[in-house]
Design a protein around this motif. Structure first.
Motif, PDB file in Angstrom:
ATOM      1  N   MET A 137       0.852  -1.182   0.000  1.00  0.00           N
ATOM      2  CA  MET A 137       0.000   0.000   0.000  1.00  0.00           C
ATOM      3  C   MET A 137       0.891   1.237   0.000  1.00  0.00           C
ATOM      4  SD  MET A 137      -3.176  -0.899   2.556  1.00  0.00           S
ATOM      5  CE  MET A 137      -2.168  -1.787   3.752  1.00  0.00           C
ATOM      6  N   ALA A 138       0.491   2.245  -0.762  1.00  0.00           N
ATOM      7  CA  ALA A 138       1.272   3.470  -0.839  1.00  0.00           C
ATOM      8  C   ALA A 138       0.350   4.669  -0.704  1.00  0.00           C
ATOM      9  CB  ALA A 138       2.032   3.544  -2.175  1.00  0.00           C
ATOM     10  N   ASN A 139       0.850   5.717  -0.066  1.00  0.00           N
ATOM     11  CA  ASN A 139       0.050   6.922   0.131  1.00  0.00           C
ATOM     12  C   ASN A 139      -0.220   7.668  -1.166  1.00  0.00           C
ATOM     13  OD1 ASN A 139       1.295   8.117   3.402  1.00  0.00           O
ATOM     14  ND2 ASN A 139       0.037   6.349   2.857  1.00  0.00           N
ATOM     15  N   ASN A 140       0.574   7.376  -2.207  1.00  0.00           N
ATOM     16  CA  ASN A 140       0.293   7.963  -3.523  1.00  0.00           C
ATOM     17  C   ASN A 140       0.767   7.007  -4.613  1.00  0.00           C
ATOM     18  OD1 ASN A 140       3.106   8.419  -3.249  1.00  0.00           O
ATOM     19  ND2 ASN A 140       3.021  10.283  -4.489  1.00  0.00           N
ATOM     20  N   ASP A 141       0.345   7.281  -5.830  1.00  0.00           N
ATOM     21  CA  ASP A 141       0.656   6.390  -6.949  1.00  0.00           C
ATOM     22  C   ASP A 141       2.139   6.383  -7.296  1.00  0.00           C
ATOM     23  OD1 ASP A 141      -1.944   5.532  -7.272  1.00  0.00           O
ATOM     24  OD2 ASP A 141      -2.429   7.006  -8.819  1.00  0.00           O
ATOM     25  N   ASP A 142       2.804   7.524  -7.161  1.00  0.00           N
ATOM     26  CA  ASP A 142       4.232   7.553  -7.500  1.00  0.00           C
ATOM     27  C   ASP A 142       5.001   6.522  -6.676  1.00  0.00           C
ATOM     28  OD1 ASP A 142       3.864   9.484  -9.389  1.00  0.00           O
ATOM     29  OD2 ASP A 142       5.033  11.044  -8.377  1.00  0.00           O
ATOM     30  N   GLN A 143       4.725   6.451  -5.381  1.00  0.00           N
ATOM     31  CA  GLN A 143       5.425   5.466  -4.544  1.00  0.00           C
ATOM     32  C   GLN A 143       5.032   4.040  -4.933  1.00  0.00           C
ATOM     33  OE1 GLN A 143       6.181   7.015  -0.189  1.00  0.00           O
ATOM     34  NE2 GLN A 143       4.129   7.675  -0.820  1.00  0.00           N
ATOM     35  N   ALA A 144       3.772   3.833  -5.281  1.00  0.00           N
ATOM     36  CA  ALA A 144       3.344   2.507  -5.735  1.00  0.00           C
ATOM     37  C   ALA A 144       4.106   2.092  -6.986  1.00  0.00           C
ATOM     38  CB  ALA A 144       1.841   2.506  -5.995  1.00  0.00           C
ATOM     39  N   ILE A 145       4.252   3.028  -7.921  1.00  0.00           N
ATOM     40  CA  ILE A 145       4.964   2.748  -9.174  1.00  0.00           C
ATOM     41  C   ILE A 145       6.439   2.459  -8.885  1.00  0.00           C
ATOM     42  CG2 ILE A 145       5.747   3.766 -11.352  1.00  0.00           C
ATOM     43  CD1 ILE A 145       2.816   2.865 -11.383  1.00  0.00           C
ATOM     44  N   GLY A 146       7.034   3.176  -7.945  1.00  0.00           N
ATOM     45  CA  GLY A 146       8.423   2.915  -7.574  1.00  0.00           C
ATOM     46  C   GLY A 146       8.602   1.513  -7.010  1.00  0.00           C
ATOM     47  N   ALA A 147       7.663   1.103  -6.149  1.00  0.00           N
ATOM     48  CA  ALA A 147       7.731  -0.247  -5.579  1.00  0.00           C
ATOM     49  C   ALA A 147       7.612  -1.306  -6.669  1.00  0.00           C
ATOM     50  CB  ALA A 147       6.624  -0.428  -4.535  1.00  0.00           C
ATOM     51  N   ILE A 148       6.716  -1.072  -7.631  1.00  0.00           N
ATOM     52  CA  ILE A 148       6.544  -2.009  -8.752  1.00  0.00           C
ATOM     53  C   ILE A 148       7.818  -2.096  -9.585  1.00  0.00           C
ATOM     54  CG2 ILE A 148       5.311  -2.358 -10.928  1.00  0.00           C
ATOM     55  CD1 ILE A 148       2.826  -1.156  -9.492  1.00  0.00           C
ATOM     56  N   GLU A 149       8.455  -0.966  -9.798  1.00  0.00           N
ATOM     57  CA  GLU A 149       9.710  -0.957 -10.572  1.00  0.00           C
ATOM     58  C   GLU A 149      10.745  -1.875  -9.933  1.00  0.00           C
ATOM     59  OE1 GLU A 149      13.370   2.172 -11.170  1.00  0.00           O
ATOM     60  OE2 GLU A 149      11.337   2.982 -11.257  1.00  0.00           O
ATOM     61  N   ALA A 150      10.866  -1.801  -8.599  1.00  0.00           N
ATOM     62  CA  ALA A 150      11.833  -2.664  -7.905  1.00  0.00           C
ATOM     63  C   ALA A 150      11.423  -4.132  -7.986  1.00  0.00           C
ATOM     64  CB  ALA A 150      11.955  -2.224  -6.445  1.00  0.00           C
ATOM     65  N   MET A 151      10.124  -4.410  -7.899  1.00  0.00           N
ATOM     66  CA  MET A 151       9.668  -5.803  -7.991  1.00  0.00           C
ATOM     67  C   MET A 151       9.828  -6.351  -9.405  1.00  0.00           C
ATOM     68  SD  MET A 151       6.419  -6.233  -5.412  1.00  0.00           S
ATOM     69  CE  MET A 151       5.338  -5.066  -6.217  1.00  0.00           C
ATOM     70  N   ASN A 152       9.693  -5.490 -10.405  1.00  0.00           N
ATOM     71  CA  ASN A 152       9.915  -5.924 -11.785  1.00  0.00           C
ATOM     72  C   ASN A 152      11.301  -6.521 -11.952  1.00  0.00           C
ATOM     73  OD1 ASN A 152       8.147  -3.212 -13.552  1.00  0.00           O
ATOM     74  ND2 ASN A 152       7.373  -5.050 -12.554  1.00  0.00           N
ATOM     75  N   GLU A 153      12.267  -5.985 -11.233  1.00  0.00           N
ATOM     76  CA  GLU A 153      13.649  -6.459 -11.334  1.00  0.00           C
ATOM     77  C   GLU A 153      13.804  -7.887 -10.802  1.00  0.00           C
ATOM     78  OE1 GLU A 153      15.688  -3.427  -9.171  1.00  0.00           O
ATOM     79  OE2 GLU A 153      15.196  -1.864 -10.638  1.00  0.00           O
TER      80      GLU A 153
END
Length: 370
Positions: free
Chosen positions: A269-285
């Motif tokens: 869970m993220a307080n905004n979408d930018d942080q959610a997208i950042g977390a997804i970027e790391a998981m993509n790796e």
């Protein structure tokens, strides 16, 4: 003599034309009220969508002239720019305050406006009731700070209990089958009312709706703070401070010590979408949340419904978000600006809005996007 008379006639006519065109220019300028908008940062994705929406809408409003200013996350710079705008004769200040959680910065700016008799609209980043009530030509346009948290919690519970994700006794996303969903929370700015509400009430509302069938609990991958209430929720988060880059780096660090497969991290869970997208970027790796069939998937929820997040949901990389209506926020600010352009109090004609009792604050509603 005829030549001299002719020359004098030409000069006289030129003077009349110059005077007429000069008056026309001044009349045109005065008919458009100058509106100066001060953004805490041009880099914020959601606020960029509000700014773009305002620019699109104001094209049809000939009585408003809007100028945007980037405060670059510096309160001192914002205060300087506000004072300059007042000196240059602005008709309306629209302020996305840099420093939240303290009255001093906002009160300083409202005092500038009050001393110059210039109306002011604070927006998006909450200021206190005391600040707004200190000046009868001040108001706030924003959201209910807690509502996005409740809606994010609702979206989380709805997803976990969907028929395809629930087999009657266990959720697909309870990876270790212990009845507990271990989450990472990416938190926004300290002292920010929206960050507090989204951090706490997303979890409490999800747990209320899950009704004991599942329970959300902080993953050990969160950092532990001591500056908030010791309620088992508010002090557990990764401090991304609204930034995709920060969240990506924090997620990479978390993944160096915690797994996406054994139940130690089961939801984001993220307080905004930018942080959610950042977390997804790391998981993509690590091959997760790529949107491709056969790859791993951890549910990810944000807030704002930015274009990037909505596209990530459509692509199967993200799970859900909560719409913070950029168009409605921009429209509300401009409608209040029309009051100023018409010589009225900034908060006139607001009976159709969702207004707080006892203070001139308008709340733009949220909506779930899945």
């Amino acid at each position: 003599m005829k030549k001299i008379a002719g020359l004098m006639l030409i000069l006289l006519l030129a003077g009349v034309i110059f005077t007429f065109s000069g008056c026309r220019k001044q009349s045109g300028e005065s008919s458009a009220a100058s509106v100066d908008v001060f953004w805490y940062s041009f880099a914020d994705t959601y606020l960029a969508s509000v700014r773009n929406s305002m620019d699109e809408q104001v094209r049809t409003m000939s009585n408003l002239r809007v100028t945007h200013h980037d405060s670059q996350e510096r309160q001192d710079l914002q205060a300087q720019m506000v004072q300059t705008a007042i000196t240059q004769g602005t008709k309306l200040l629209v302020v996305n305050i840099v420093t939240t959680g303290s009255e001093d910065a906002a009160m300083n700016i409202v005092d500038m406006a009050k001393n110059a008799n210039v109306p002011i609209i604070f927006f998006n980043r909450e200021v206190s009731d005391a600040v707004i009530n200190s000046y009868d030509n001040a108001c706030f346009v924003g959201t209910d700070a807690d509502e996005a948290g409740y809606m994010q919690g609702q979206a989380v519970a709805n997803f976990l209990l969907k028929d395809e994700n629930w087999n009657g006794s266990r959720s697909t996303y309870d990876l270790d089958g212990d009845g507990v969903i271990r989450y990472i929370m990416f938190r926004g700015e300290h002292g920010n009312a929206e960050a507090f509400g989204r951090t706490k009430f997303s979890v409490t509302e999800a747990n209320r709706l899950l009704g004991g069938r599942l329970t959300l609990a902080p993953s050990a991958a969160n950092e532990t703070s001591t500056q908030y209430e010791n309620d088992g929720i508010s002090n557990f988060f990764l401090y991304g401070n609204w930034s995709a880059a920060n969240a990506a780096n924090l997620m990479r660090t978390a993944l160096a010590a915690h797994s996406l497969t054994n139940g130690s991290i089961e939801l984001i869970m993220a307080n905004n979408d930018d942080q959610a997208i950042g977390a997804i970027e790391a998981m993509n790796e690590q091959g997760f949340n790529t949107g491709r069939a056969g790859t791993g998937y951890i549910p990810v929820f944000g807030v704002d419904a930015t274009a990037v997040a909505v596209e990530a949901i459509r692509a199967g990389r993200m799970t859900g978000t909560v719409l913070q209506d950029a168009v409605a926020m921009g429209r509300t600010i401009l409608e209040l600006a029309q009051n100023v352009a018409g010589g009225r109090n900034v908060f006139s004609n607001t009976s159709g809005y969702n207004v707080d009792r006892g203070v001139d604050k308008i709340r733009v509603p949220y909506a779930i996007v899945e």
